[in-house]
Design an enzyme around this catalytic site. Structure first.
Site, PDB file in Angstrom:
ATOM      1  N   GLU A  42       7.439  63.434  48.958  1.00  0.00           N
ATOM      2  CA  GLU A  42       6.428  62.436  49.366  1.00  0.00           C
ATOM      3  C   GLU A  42       6.060  61.484  48.219  1.00  0.00           C
ATOM      4  O   GLU A  42       5.662  60.350  48.467  1.00  0.00           O
ATOM      5  CB  GLU A  42       5.164  63.144  49.876  1.00  0.00           C
ATOM      6  CG  GLU A  42       5.261  63.591  51.325  1.00  0.00           C
ATOM      7  CD  GLU A  42       5.409  62.433  52.321  1.00  0.00           C
ATOM      8  OE1 GLU A  42       4.733  61.401  52.174  1.00  0.00           O
ATOM      9  OE2 GLU A  42       6.209  62.582  53.265  1.00  0.00           O
ATOM     10  N   GLY A  43       6.153  61.956  46.979  1.00  0.00           N
ATOM     11  CA  GLY A  43       5.845  61.086  45.837  1.00  0.00           C
ATOM     12  C   GLY A  43       6.807  59.901  45.805  1.00  0.00           C
ATOM     13  O   GLY A  43       6.401  58.743  45.643  1.00  0.00           O
ATOM     14  N   HIS A  44       8.105  60.183  45.993  1.00  0.00           N
ATOM     15  CA  HIS A  44       9.093  59.091  46.041  1.00  0.00           C
ATOM     16  C   HIS A  44       8.835  58.199  47.248  1.00  0.00           C
ATOM     17  O   HIS A  44       8.956  56.972  47.170  1.00  0.00           O
ATOM     18  CB  HIS A  44      10.519  59.650  46.164  1.00  0.00           C
ATOM     19  CG  HIS A  44      10.964  60.482  45.001  1.00  0.00           C
ATOM     20  ND1 HIS A  44      11.093  61.851  45.080  1.00  0.00           N
ATOM     21  CD2 HIS A  44      11.318  60.145  43.743  1.00  0.00           C
ATOM     22  CE1 HIS A  44      11.522  62.315  43.922  1.00  0.00           C
ATOM     23  NE2 HIS A  44      11.661  61.309  43.090  1.00  0.00           N
ATOM     24  N   GLN A  97       6.771  57.648  30.694  1.00  0.00           N
ATOM     25  CA  GLN A  97       7.965  56.912  31.126  1.00  0.00           C
ATOM     26  C   GLN A  97       7.572  55.491  31.573  1.00  0.00           C
ATOM     27  O   GLN A  97       8.264  54.522  31.266  1.00  0.00           O
ATOM     28  CB  GLN A  97       8.638  57.669  32.271  1.00  0.00           C
ATOM     29  CG  GLN A  97       9.740  56.887  32.967  1.00  0.00           C
ATOM     30  CD  GLN A  97      10.541  57.737  33.938  1.00  0.00           C
ATOM     31  OE1 GLN A  97      11.430  58.460  33.526  1.00  0.00           O
ATOM     32  NE2 GLN A  97      10.257  57.652  35.222  1.00  0.00           N
ATOM     33  N   GLN A 121       3.120  57.581  38.665  1.00  0.00           N
ATOM     34  CA  GLN A 121       2.197  57.864  37.552  1.00  0.00           C
ATOM     35  C   GLN A 121       2.413  59.244  36.934  1.00  0.00           C
ATOM     36  O   GLN A 121       2.049  59.487  35.797  1.00  0.00           O
ATOM     37  CB  GLN A 121       0.749  57.756  38.051  1.00  0.00           C
ATOM     38  CG  GLN A 121      -0.272  57.876  36.925  1.00  0.00           C
ATOM     39  CD  GLN A 121      -1.644  58.210  37.433  1.00  0.00           C
ATOM     40  OE1 GLN A 121      -2.076  57.647  38.436  1.00  0.00           O
ATOM     41  NE2 GLN A 121      -2.344  59.106  36.755  1.00  0.00           N
TER      42      GLN A 121
END
Ligand code: PAF
Length: 282
Positions: free
Chosen positions: A35-37, A153, A148
């Site tokens: 879900e983050g992607h 990075q 985040q």
């Protein structure tokens, strides 16, 4: 959804979009999507005419060959998720396509690279910078989206963009968390049930540290107390808990309201290394 493996085909695909002055969003990933992607993909879809996702497990950014071998790979499932999101193009090159010859350059960010992740993962950011610079050249997006969770990075890539005059915007999207606070990461797939439960102490420590810092507790005291909290979880081994300046990742020992600051944590849970962070401004 188009799936392309070769650079010449990628260029031919993109050419009409450049000519028509379409806005291109890029979501670089190493696959094992969660879900983050998908939060990055959705933002790109909402803000651009074309969304390109790349899936490439970049050997140059792994300083530990075992970590590279064990990095989760699930291409079919990833493509199904991206198709459901209405992604336009997925670029899935083989290693030989991206690195047809041994890498002849190295990129070093000096101070930014020598703290936290840079210190614990030598050459990691140099490898990230090389693949990201290649993707920026190959795709020439208007906006590139990063999570985040990998805050250092994002700082490194923002610096790469300004140092090398890439003509694009970097968008940082907030971490997506499970209900118990654990930040989503492809590495979480490798946690067993006990490890997954104990891993929640990372975010708890970040929240505890932020609350105490805002209450005026000294940073040294906070680190000591957070370390005790973590020590109660036998499967978790703290690597660092640091207060940093978000722009250059210099370490701080107190709040400075003039600059954006974050608290960053890295820990092994079993043999899986996890990172997380919290912005003081959130
Ligand atoms: O964050 C990641 O998944 C990787 O570091 C990135 C940015 C895709 C480069 O390989």
């Amino acid at each position: 959804m188009d799936i392309i493996k070769l650079i010449p085909s990628l260029k031919s695909f993109l050419k009409p979009f450049y000519l028509a002055d379409k806005k291109i969003g890029l979501v670089p990933t190493m696959g094992a999507l969660h879900e983050g992607h998908l939060a990055l993909v959705r933002r790109s879809k909402a803000e651009n005419d074309l969304t390109v996702v790349t899936i490439f497990v970049n050997p140059a950014q792994f300083n530990n060959p075992d970590d590279l071998d064990k990095y989760p790979r699930s291409l079919d499932a990833d493509l199904a998720l991206l198709r459901d999101e209405g992604v336009d193009l997925v670029f899935v090159p083989e290693v030989e396509e991206i690195y047809p010859q041994p890498i002849g350059i190295s990129i070093n960010f000096s101070l930014l690279e020598n703290t936290l992740e840079g210190k614990f993962r030598p050459n990691h950011f140099g490898g990230v910078a090389i693949i990201v610079a290649k993707l920026f050249h190959l795709i020439a997006p208007d906006v590139a989206y990063f999570g985040q969770k990998d805050l250092q990075q994002v700082s490194i890539i923002s610096r790469l963009v300004s140092d090398l005059h890439f003509d694009l915007e970097i968008a940082m999207i907030a971490s997506v968390r499970e209900k118990n606070g654990l930040a989503l990461s492809s590495r979480n797939q490798r946690l067993n049930e006990r490890e997954r439960e104990q891993a929640t102490v990372l975010y708890q420590s970040l929240q505890f540290s932020k609350t105490e810092l805002l209450l005026g507790t000294s940073w040294l005291d906070i680190v000591e107390r957070a370390a005790s909290l973590i020590a109660e979880k036998p499967l978790v081994r703290l690597e660092y808990l640091e207060l940093v300046n978000v722009h250059d990742f210099t370490l701080a020992k107190e709040i400075n309201s003039q600059i954006p600051q974050a608290i960053c944590i890295a820990a092994y849970v079993g043999d899986i290394r996890l990172i997380d962070n919290i912005l003081l401004s959130d």
